[in-house]
Design a protein around this motif. Sequence first.
Motif, PDB file in Angstrom:
ATOM      1  N   SER A   4      -6.800 -56.306 -15.038  1.00 10.09           N
ATOM      2  CA  SER A   4      -6.503 -57.643 -15.556  1.00 10.09           C
ATOM      3  C   SER A   4      -6.829 -57.740 -17.043  1.00 10.09           C
ATOM      4  CB  SER A   4      -7.238 -58.731 -14.759  1.00 10.09           C
ATOM      5  OG  SER A   4      -8.627 -58.539 -14.791  1.00 10.09           O
ATOM      6  N   THR A   5      -7.892 -57.074 -17.472  1.00 11.87           N
ATOM      7  CA  THR A   5      -8.237 -57.073 -18.894  1.00 11.87           C
ATOM      8  C   THR A   5      -7.102 -56.461 -19.710  1.00 11.87           C
ATOM      9  OG1 THR A   5     -10.597 -56.924 -18.398  1.00 11.87           O
ATOM     10  CG2 THR A   5      -9.901 -56.247 -20.603  1.00 11.87           C
ATOM     11  N   LEU A   6      -6.601 -55.315 -19.261  1.00  7.69           N
ATOM     12  CA  LEU A   6      -5.512 -54.644 -19.966  1.00  7.69           C
ATOM     13  C   LEU A   6      -4.254 -55.504 -19.976  1.00  7.69           C
ATOM     14  CD1 LEU A   6      -4.188 -52.016 -21.198  1.00  7.69           C
ATOM     15  CD2 LEU A   6      -3.426 -51.588 -18.872  1.00  7.69           C
ATOM     16  N   MET A   7      -3.869 -56.013 -18.813  1.00  7.84           N
ATOM     17  CA  MET A   7      -2.621 -56.765 -18.705  1.00  7.84           C
ATOM     18  C   MET A   7      -2.648 -58.018 -19.580  1.00  7.84           C
ATOM     19  SD  MET A   7      -0.654 -55.078 -16.635  1.00  7.84           S
ATOM     20  CE  MET A   7       0.472 -56.091 -15.732  1.00  7.84           C
ATOM     21  N   ASN A   8      -3.754 -58.701 -19.610  1.00  5.14           N
ATOM     22  CA  ASN A   8      -3.831 -59.930 -20.389  1.00  5.14           C
ATOM     23  C   ASN A   8      -3.923 -59.665 -21.891  1.00  5.14           C
ATOM     24  OD1 ASN A   8      -3.625 -61.966 -18.359  1.00  5.14           O
ATOM     25  ND2 ASN A   8      -5.663 -61.382 -17.671  1.00  5.14           N
ATOM     26  N   ALA A   9      -4.570 -58.579 -22.287  1.00  2.00           N
ATOM     27  CA  ALA A   9      -4.742 -58.285 -23.709  1.00  2.00           C
ATOM     28  C   ALA A   9      -3.515 -57.632 -24.337  1.00  2.00           C
ATOM     29  CB  ALA A   9      -5.963 -57.396 -23.914  1.00  2.00           C
ATOM     30  N   ALA A  10      -2.731 -56.926 -23.535  1.00  2.00           N
ATOM     31  CA  ALA A  10      -1.596 -56.173 -24.074  1.00  2.00           C
ATOM     32  C   ALA A  10      -0.497 -57.095 -24.595  1.00  2.00           C
ATOM     33  CB  ALA A  10      -1.014 -55.272 -22.985  1.00  2.00           C
ATOM     34  N   THR A  11       0.232 -56.598 -25.596  1.00  5.18           N
ATOM     35  CA  THR A  11       1.471 -57.277 -25.993  1.00  5.18           C
ATOM     36  C   THR A  11       2.506 -56.955 -24.931  1.00  5.18           C
ATOM     37  OG1 THR A  11       0.949 -57.085 -28.337  1.00  5.18           O
ATOM     38  CG2 THR A  11       3.270 -57.439 -27.756  1.00  5.18           C
ATOM     39  N   LYS A  12       3.125 -58.002 -24.397  1.00  8.37           N
ATOM     40  CA  LYS A  12       4.087 -57.857 -23.308  1.00  8.37           C
ATOM     41  C   LYS A  12       5.452 -58.331 -23.797  1.00  8.37           C
ATOM     42  CE  LYS A  12       0.984 -60.303 -21.301  1.00  8.37           C
ATOM     43  NZ  LYS A  12      -0.268 -59.926 -21.964  1.00  8.37           N
ATOM     44  N   TYR A  13       6.403 -57.416 -23.845  1.00  9.74           N
ATOM     45  CA  TYR A  13       7.772 -57.763 -24.210  1.00  9.74           C
ATOM     46  C   TYR A  13       8.540 -58.007 -22.923  1.00  9.74           C
ATOM     47  CZ  TYR A  13       6.581 -56.019 -28.831  1.00  9.74           C
ATOM     48  OH  TYR A  13       5.987 -55.823 -30.054  1.00  9.74           O
ATOM     49  N   VAL A  14       9.100 -59.200 -22.776  1.00 12.33           N
ATOM     50  CA  VAL A  14       9.886 -59.523 -21.586  1.00 12.33           C
ATOM     51  C   VAL A  14      11.353 -59.605 -21.991  1.00 12.33           C
ATOM     52  CG1 VAL A  14       9.378 -62.002 -21.856  1.00 12.33           C
ATOM     53  CG2 VAL A  14      10.265 -61.143 -19.694  1.00 12.33           C
ATOM     54  N   VAL A  15      12.187 -58.816 -21.302  1.00  8.37           N
ATOM     55  CA  VAL A  15      13.614 -58.752 -21.598  1.00  8.37           C
ATOM     56  C   VAL A  15      14.341 -59.706 -20.668  1.00  8.37           C
ATOM     57  CG1 VAL A  15      15.624 -57.248 -21.740  1.00  8.37           C
ATOM     58  CG2 VAL A  15      13.358 -56.328 -22.257  1.00  8.37           C
ATOM     59  N   SER A  16      15.077 -60.673 -21.241  1.00 11.81           N
ATOM     60  CA  SER A  16      15.764 -61.660 -20.413  1.00 11.81           C
ATOM     61  C   SER A  16      16.925 -62.268 -21.177  1.00 11.81           C
ATOM     62  CB  SER A  16      14.788 -62.768 -19.995  1.00 11.81           C
ATOM     63  OG  SER A  16      15.451 -63.778 -19.276  1.00 11.81           O
ATOM     64  N   ARG A  17      17.987 -62.547 -20.430  1.00 14.17           N
ATOM     65  CA  ARG A  17      19.120 -63.261 -21.022  1.00 14.17           C
ATOM     66  C   ARG A  17      18.942 -64.772 -20.931  1.00 14.17           C
ATOM     67  NH1 ARG A  17      23.767 -60.204 -21.860  1.00 14.17           N
ATOM     68  NH2 ARG A  17      23.761 -58.143 -20.919  1.00 14.17           N
ATOM     69  N   ASP A  18      18.117 -65.241 -19.974  1.00 11.95           N
ATOM     70  CA  ASP A  18      18.071 -66.687 -19.726  1.00 11.95           C
ATOM     71  C   ASP A  18      16.689 -67.330 -19.821  1.00 11.95           C
ATOM     72  OD1 ASP A  18      17.024 -65.573 -17.448  1.00 11.95           O
ATOM     73  OD2 ASP A  18      18.524 -66.387 -16.087  1.00 11.95           O
ATOM     74  N   LEU A  19      15.643 -66.552 -20.026  1.00  7.74           N
ATOM     75  CA  LEU A  19      14.317 -67.137 -20.196  1.00  7.74           C
ATOM     76  C   LEU A  19      14.272 -67.863 -21.541  1.00  7.74           C
ATOM     77  CD1 LEU A  19      11.457 -67.215 -18.872  1.00  7.74           C
ATOM     78  CD2 LEU A  19      10.887 -65.225 -20.273  1.00  7.74           C
ATOM     79  N   ASN A  20      13.745 -69.083 -21.550  1.00  7.20           N
ATOM     80  CA  ASN A  20      13.695 -69.867 -22.785  1.00  7.20           C
ATOM     81  C   ASN A  20      12.422 -69.649 -23.589  1.00  7.20           C
ATOM     82  OD1 ASN A  20      16.210 -71.169 -22.443  1.00  7.20           O
ATOM     83  ND2 ASN A  20      15.283 -72.537 -20.942  1.00  7.20           N
ATOM     84  N   SER A  21      11.356 -69.267 -22.903  1.00  3.51           N
ATOM     85  CA  SER A  21      10.077 -69.112 -23.586  1.00  3.51           C
ATOM     86  C   SER A  21       9.214 -68.119 -22.813  1.00  3.51           C
ATOM     87  CB  SER A  21       9.363 -70.467 -23.671  1.00  3.51           C
ATOM     88  OG  SER A  21       8.013 -70.297 -24.060  1.00  3.51           O
ATOM     89  N   ALA A  22       8.386 -67.383 -23.531  1.00  4.41           N
ATOM     90  CA  ALA A  22       7.445 -66.457 -22.899  1.00  4.41           C
ATOM     91  C   ALA A  22       6.018 -66.984 -23.027  1.00  4.41           C
ATOM     92  CB  ALA A  22       7.571 -65.067 -23.524  1.00  4.41           C
ATOM     93  N   ASP A  23       5.880 -68.293 -23.208  1.00  9.04           N
ATOM     94  CA  ASP A  23       4.568 -68.903 -23.425  1.00  9.04           C
ATOM     95  C   ASP A  23       3.704 -68.962 -22.165  1.00  9.04           C
ATOM     96  OD1 ASP A  23       5.253 -69.280 -26.045  1.00  9.04           O
ATOM     97  OD2 ASP A  23       5.795 -71.394 -25.802  1.00  9.04           O
ATOM     98  N   ALA A  24       4.290 -68.699 -20.993  1.00 12.76           N
ATOM     99  CA  ALA A  24       3.551 -68.826 -19.740  1.00 12.76           C
ATOM    100  C   ALA A  24       2.456 -67.768 -19.586  1.00 12.76           C
ATOM    101  CB  ALA A  24       4.506 -68.760 -18.548  1.00 12.76           C
ATOM    102  N   TRP A  25       2.508 -66.711 -20.403  1.00 11.45           N
ATOM    103  CA  TRP A  25       1.500 -65.655 -20.294  1.00 11.45           C
ATOM    104  C   TRP A  25       1.134 -65.202 -21.696  1.00 11.45           C
ATOM    105  CZ3 TRP A  25       2.463 -60.347 -17.464  1.00 11.45           C
ATOM    106  CH2 TRP A  25       1.239 -59.713 -17.251  1.00 11.45           C
ATOM    107  N   GLN A  26      -0.143 -65.205 -21.995  1.00 10.38           N
ATOM    108  CA  GLN A  26      -0.631 -64.872 -23.331  1.00 10.38           C
ATOM    109  C   GLN A  26      -0.109 -63.521 -23.807  1.00 10.38           C
ATOM    110  OE1 GLN A  26      -4.771 -65.073 -22.282  1.00 10.38           O
ATOM    111  NE2 GLN A  26      -4.981 -62.860 -22.132  1.00 10.38           N
ATOM    112  N   ASN A  27       0.090 -63.432 -25.101  1.00 11.56           N
ATOM    113  CA  ASN A  27       0.520 -62.200 -25.772  1.00 11.56           C
ATOM    114  C   ASN A  27       1.881 -61.694 -25.306  1.00 11.56           C
ATOM    115  OD1 ASN A  27      -1.971 -62.143 -27.174  1.00 11.56           O
ATOM    116  ND2 ASN A  27      -2.933 -61.124 -25.443  1.00 11.56           N
TER     117      ASN A  27
END
Length: 197
Positions: A84-107
Motif C-alpha cells: 500500500s505504501t508503494l501503490m499510494n506513493a507511486a506516480t500512476k498513469y491511467v490510460v482512458s478515453r472517457d475518464l474525466n479526472s484522475a483525482d480519485a487517487w493521489q499521485n
Amino acid sequence: MSTRTITATEFLTLDGVIQGLGRPDEDTRGGFTHGGWGPRYNDDVMGRELGKGMARGGDLLLGRRTWDDFAVQWGQAADDNPYSTLMNAATKYVVSRDLNSADAWQNSVLLRGDAVDTVTELKAAPGPDLSILGSGALVRSLHAARLIDRYTLLIHPLTLGSGARLFDGPAPLIEFDLTEAVTTTTGVIIAHYHRAS
C-alpha cells in the motif's frame, strides 16, 4: 536518448486467464464465476519475487478498470504494508478515453486518448521505467504496438476454461528471451522475459 522501459506483470492460469484474480466480485464481466482463484497460491517465495520488482521503483501504468479497482483497494488503505505504501506513493498513469479526472487517487495522472499514442509519448519522455499491473486490454494494445519490453508472468497451476485471457485473439510475432524463472512452493512459475526482437 534512451527511452523508458515498460514491464507488464501478469497473474494467469495455465489456459491464459487473467480475469478475477483476487476476489469473487473483482471482475464478473461475461458471467465470469471463478473470481478469487489466485490468493490460495500466494507464498513467501512469491512475496520475495514481487518485492524485488517493488524495490526497483518506477512509475505505474494502468488501464481504466484496473486503476478504478486499485483506487478503492489501495487508495483507501492505510500505509501499513509495503504494497500500500508503494501503490499510494507511486506516480500512476491511467490510460482512458472517457475518464474525466484522475483525482480519485493521489499521485495519479490521466493519459486521455488512444493508448498507443499516449503511451508512446510517455515512454519517450524522460523519467523512471514503467510497470503495468493487470490491465489486460491495455497490455494487449501495447503489445501489438511493440511497446512492452519485459513481462513477468506468474503462471498458476490451474485451468478455468473461461474468462478473459492475456492474449484474446491474435498477437503479433514478437520473440522474448527467458531471463529468469522461479517456482514457488505452491507450483506457480514466475517467469521473466525480455523482448528479443
